[in-house]
Write an enzyme that holds these catalytic residues in place. Structure first.
Site, PDB file in Angstrom:
ATOM      1  N   HIS A  62      41.763  39.914  29.442  1.00  0.00           N
ATOM      2  CA  HIS A  62      42.147  38.581  29.922  1.00  0.00           C
ATOM      3  C   HIS A  62      40.923  37.757  30.357  1.00  0.00           C
ATOM      4  O   HIS A  62      40.693  36.669  29.821  1.00  0.00           O
ATOM      5  CB  HIS A  62      43.203  38.693  31.028  1.00  0.00           C
ATOM      6  CG  HIS A  62      43.466  37.405  31.740  1.00  0.00           C
ATOM      7  ND1 HIS A  62      44.008  36.309  31.098  1.00  0.00           N
ATOM      8  CD2 HIS A  62      43.234  37.020  33.022  1.00  0.00           C
ATOM      9  CE1 HIS A  62      44.102  35.302  31.969  1.00  0.00           C
ATOM     10  NE2 HIS A  62      43.638  35.706  33.133  1.00  0.00           N
ATOM     11  N   HIS A  87      36.732  35.762  37.377  1.00  0.00           N
ATOM     12  CA  HIS A  87      37.667  34.909  38.118  1.00  0.00           C
ATOM     13  C   HIS A  87      38.766  35.659  38.858  1.00  0.00           C
ATOM     14  O   HIS A  87      39.354  35.136  39.797  1.00  0.00           O
ATOM     15  CB  HIS A  87      38.244  33.793  37.224  1.00  0.00           C
ATOM     16  CG  HIS A  87      39.350  34.238  36.302  1.00  0.00           C
ATOM     17  ND1 HIS A  87      39.124  34.704  35.040  1.00  0.00           N
ATOM     18  CD2 HIS A  87      40.691  34.254  36.456  1.00  0.00           C
ATOM     19  CE1 HIS A  87      40.289  34.998  34.459  1.00  0.00           C
ATOM     20  NE2 HIS A  87      41.252  34.729  35.297  1.00  0.00           N
ATOM     21  N   GLU A  91      40.409  38.400  43.846  1.00  0.00           N
ATOM     22  CA  GLU A  91      41.838  38.405  44.137  1.00  0.00           C
ATOM     23  C   GLU A  91      42.466  39.784  43.904  1.00  0.00           C
ATOM     24  O   GLU A  91      43.316  40.219  44.669  1.00  0.00           O
ATOM     25  CB  GLU A  91      42.469  37.384  43.195  1.00  0.00           C
ATOM     26  CG  GLU A  91      43.898  37.101  43.491  1.00  0.00           C
ATOM     27  CD  GLU A  91      44.459  36.292  42.351  1.00  0.00           C
ATOM     28  OE1 GLU A  91      45.635  36.456  42.068  1.00  0.00           O
ATOM     29  OE2 GLU A  91      43.686  35.520  41.728  1.00  0.00           O
ATOM     30  N   ASP A  92      42.041  40.465  42.835  1.00  0.00           N
ATOM     31  CA  ASP A  92      42.745  41.690  42.435  1.00  0.00           C
ATOM     32  C   ASP A  92      42.030  42.984  42.822  1.00  0.00           C
ATOM     33  O   ASP A  92      42.581  44.055  42.671  1.00  0.00           O
ATOM     34  CB  ASP A  92      42.931  41.716  40.900  1.00  0.00           C
ATOM     35  CG  ASP A  92      43.825  40.585  40.433  1.00  0.00           C
ATOM     36  OD1 ASP A  92      44.524  40.027  41.295  1.00  0.00           O
ATOM     37  OD2 ASP A  92      43.812  40.265  39.237  1.00  0.00           O
ATOM     38  N   ASP A 153      42.384  29.602  31.817  1.00  0.00           N
ATOM     39  CA  ASP A 153      43.158  30.745  32.306  1.00  0.00           C
ATOM     40  C   ASP A 153      44.647  30.518  31.993  1.00  0.00           C
ATOM     41  O   ASP A 153      45.349  31.370  31.471  1.00  0.00           O
ATOM     42  CB  ASP A 153      42.923  30.850  33.821  1.00  0.00           C
ATOM     43  CG  ASP A 153      43.709  31.970  34.472  1.00  0.00           C
ATOM     44  OD1 ASP A 153      43.848  33.029  33.838  1.00  0.00           O
ATOM     45  OD2 ASP A 153      44.186  31.791  35.610  1.00  0.00           O
ATOM     46  N   ASP A 273      54.598   8.779  11.602  1.00  0.00           N
ATOM     47  CA  ASP A 273      53.203   9.154  11.867  1.00  0.00           C
ATOM     48  C   ASP A 273      53.110  10.625  12.243  1.00  0.00           C
ATOM     49  O   ASP A 273      52.657  10.977  13.312  1.00  0.00           O
ATOM     50  CB  ASP A 273      52.597   8.264  12.945  1.00  0.00           C
ATOM     51  CG  ASP A 273      53.461   8.236  14.191  1.00  0.00           C
ATOM     52  OD1 ASP A 273      54.615   8.686  14.093  1.00  0.00           O
ATOM     53  OD2 ASP A 273      52.995   7.786  15.243  1.00  0.00           O
TER      54      ASP A 273
END
Length: 735
Positions: A62, A87, A91-92, A153, A273
């Site tokens: 990921h 990222h 947090e994890d 993300d 269009d």
């Protein structure tokens, strides 16, 4: 039986993704960058080593995919790659921001910190979600890369939404269309915006999505042939005149096709269009504008342009920095085609948005104070001045994302860009808060206009003020910009506070007269008697005379009577517990259609769901509204009030009847209505509530409201009606 995973195969897969990332980034890397990326990759690999995604694949794929999107599709550089790889570590895993700063420096740490605050899908209360969103915007004003990585993300999460449970899919998809697609649009990431919208449609209204995808696929070869023929003469002439260029055909996104069909109420076949032709020129910056107009002149030599459809964003770029010249021309088979003319630089900015701005900024080709930066400064100002609650703020921010602009001038000829729909009062606040507060009206193009006058492109506006003027509640209806709204609200709030002080003084005096002390118990007696839920509001009502102070009598304070309870606001948690007690099922699953007498539920009239439709429940004060997941209101409900959405499904139906609407079109003939009503009442035992049919020039259009048991029943009815001679289309519609 779980399949056994071969660690070696997995390791090779991870390395393949990592090498691809390095290959894509290679042209932009400076000395030492590759080493830094490798370090970030190893750190992330180690931190996430025991984690897997819902789909079962190793978690590290990921962050790698997010970094890949950041480079390849948004055009970001090394700092962003490193931040994207890291990222999720804070947090994890047990990494702290301080560890990131120590290992990778303050810039990366700041971005990761910004991303950590706004993690995940907001599952809890509304205001928590909105607060998170506000935090994300605060980081936008510090470092726009936070939001760009967040969008990358979100895009990867949407691309891999298959493995998520249904209610999560709906929630993530709704939030995406509500916030992230408009944000991508505002930051100029058109390709990503379109993909996010299409993916939202794919998960919330799968049937419509698949149907349109197939139709687009079927018309592809005819379309390619058409483009080839259309482009041939232009191509030849551009070569003859010595232009360096490239021509691309750009199909319209599924979501925008559907939006057009619904807005204009036309079938797929009439969306002309479906594609645009894009001509991209290789010219130096100082020649861009002239070159675009030369090419415009070449195109219109071959094809007749529609004068109402010329859009010149080369002279005045859009607020997100988009520059391009658009014209719609009539091709020889009698079809309108949109032609977009732009330089390579403009195309980069249109595709990669904000990141491309920075790239060109160093070369000095983009004016330093670009309109996009002005917008970001506006966001910053909005955050600093906004005291409204987070939900109000989020709503206002959204309104500011998608708006078109209106270009107006001051009396001295200075250009002011405001959102479309802005009024003279918005203009006054844009010039200066003080002028806004004292605005009486305006002279627009030398003519007197009121505060509520909506500005049009090219208006010249002079504001008239008076010392005696001050804002009122009414003003909030006249303004659209968040700056004006928040300034007016602040003023009204302060004024209310001052009035409440006066009211408190009056109440104190009245109680003194009665010989009663002003203590919390006695205040509660007053609130309960006058049915007001807080003291501030009560004092305010006394001050403005809405509550008569003379009604405060001694008998209200009888010490032998217990202090009454105050009117309360419904607690959502109590509601959940109630559901569990009554049903013995989890509160997040509501089963509709069996004996649900104990729980009040209503079928929402905005979308009239019937059994067989995909539905969800939405808690109101003492009820649950059942909506279709494709309901026009669903997006807002799911993304703003996630905590009040309950999962719902139909049980095997007793013979209940539900109201559904059908729109029917065709060529008129004698006896047609009779045939239609006969099918409805005889062959299917369906009760009809109403039928209206209008005919005009041999064509008719009708609306029929019928009671059916479920979607299968309705489909049968639609099938039979479409077989009636003269009927061209039958479709279901929401209310």
């Amino acid at each position: 039986m779980a399949t056994l995973i071969d660690p070696e195969v997995e390791r090779q897969e991870i390395l393949r993704h990592y090498r691809r990332l390095l290959r894509t980034a290679k042209p932009y890397l400076k000395d030492g960058d590759a080493k830094l990326i490798k370090k970030a990759f190893n750190t992330s690999l180690d931190a996430h080593k025991d984690m897997r995604r819902k789909s079962g694949e190793p978690y590290i794929l990921h962050p790698l995919a997010v970094a890949q999107i950041a480079v390849e599709e948004i055009g970001l550089g090394t700092t962003s790659i490193v931040a994207a790889l890291l990222h999720d570590v804070v947090e994890d895993t047990n990494w702290e921001i301080s560890d990131v700063e120590r290992e990778f420096g303050p810039r990366v740490a700041q971005i990761v910190d910004g991303l950590t605050k706004i993690s995940g899908v907001f599952e809890y209360g509304t205001s928590e979600q909105a607060e998170n969103f506000r935090k994300m915007l605060l980081t936008l004003s510090e470092d726009v890369r936070v939001i760009l990585i967040k969008i990358a993300d979100r895009l990867h999460n949407m691309r891999t939404l298959d493995s998520m449970p249904r209610h999560k899919q709906l929630k993530i998809a709704s939030e995406t269309i509500y916030l992230y697609a408009p944000l991508a649009h505002r930051l100029g990431l058109y390709a990503i915006k379109s993909e996010l919208e299409d993916l939202h449609l794919k998960y919330t209204d799968t049937e419509t999505y698949n149907e349109l995808v197939n139709k687009v696929r079927q018309s592809r070869s005819a379309r390619n042939r058409f483009i080839k023929e259309f482009v041939a003469p232009i191509d030849e002439e551009l070569h003859r005149q010595g232009f360096g260029f490239e021509i691309k055909g750009r199909p319209k996104s599924i979501y925008s096709i559907l939006r057009k069909m619904r807005k204009q109420n036309i079938p797929f076949e009439e969306v002309y269009d479906l594609f645009a032709i894009r001509i991209i020129l290789n010219v130096p910056p100082e020649q861009e504008k002239a070159a675009c107009w030369r090419v415009y002149s070449i195109v219109t030599d071959f094809y007749q342009p529609n004068p109402d459809r010329l859009r010149d964003w080369v002279s005045t770029p859009k607020a997100n920095g988009y520059e391009s010249l658009h014209t719609t021309v009539m091709s020889s088979p009698g079809q309108w085609v949109e032609v977009q003319i732009r330089s390579k630089r403009m195309d980069d900015i249109a595709e990669k948005g904000y990141a491309a701005h920075w790239k060109y900024k160093d070369t000095g080709a983009v004016q330093p104070e670009s309109t996009l930066e002005t917008w970001i400064n506006k966001v910053r100002e909005m955050l600093e001045t906004n005291n409204s609650n987070a939900l109000e703020f989020m709503d206002e921010f959204r309104q500011n994302l998608f708006v078109k602009e209106v270009y107006v001038f001051t009396p001295k000829g200075k250009l002011i860009i405001l959102p479309d729909g802005a009024t003279t009062l918005d203009f006054a606040f844009e010039i200066h808060t003080h002028i806004g507060m004292q605005c009486l009206g305006a002279k627009v193009n030398q003519k007197l206009e009121p505060l509520s006058y909506r500005l049009r492109n090219g208006d010249q506006v002079e504001i008239l003020t008076s010392q005696k003027q001050k804002p009122t509640e009414e003003w909030l209806k006249y303004v659209t910009t968040s700056k004006a709204k928040s300034k007016i609200r602040d003023f009204l709030r302060d004024e209310k506070r001052a009035k409440a002080e006066d009211g408190r003084y009056l109440v104190e005096k009245r109680l003194e007269l009665l010989g009663v002390e002003l203590n919390p118990d006695n205040v509660n007696r007053l609130l309960a008697h006058f049915n007001v839920h807080n003291a501030h509001e009560f004092y305010y009502r006394i001050a403005i005379g809405q509550v008569d102070g003379r009604e405060i009598k001694e008998s209200l304070f009888d010490p032998t009577v217990p202090v009454p309870k105050l009117p309360s606001m419904l607690e959502p948690k109590a509601f959940d517990a109630e559901v569990q007690k009554l049903r013995g099922v989890r509160p997040d699953m509501l089963v509709i259609g069996e004996n649900t007498a104990k729980i009040q539920y209503t079928i929402a009239t905005c979308c009239n769901p019937i059994p067989g439709d995909d539905v969800f429940g939405f808690e109101t004060d003492d009820n649950i509204d059942i909506h279709r997941t494709s309901c026009p209101k669903a997006v807002e409900l799911m993304s703003s009030f996630g905590n009040r959405v309950v999962r719902a499904k139909w049980t095997d139906q007793l013979e209940l009847a539900f109201l559904a609407g059908l729109r029917i079109k065709g060529s008129d003939r004698v006896g047609l209505v009779n045939d239609v009503t006969k099918i409805i009442s005889n062959s299917l035992k369906v009760n009809m509530r109403s039928i209206t049919i209008d005919s005009d020039d041999g064509m008719f259009e009708g609306q029929i409201m019928v009671f059916v048991n479920d979607t299968a029943h309705l489909d049968k009815l639609i099938h039979r009606l479409s077989k009636v001679r003269g009927v061209l289309s039958v479709e279901r519609f929401s209310s």
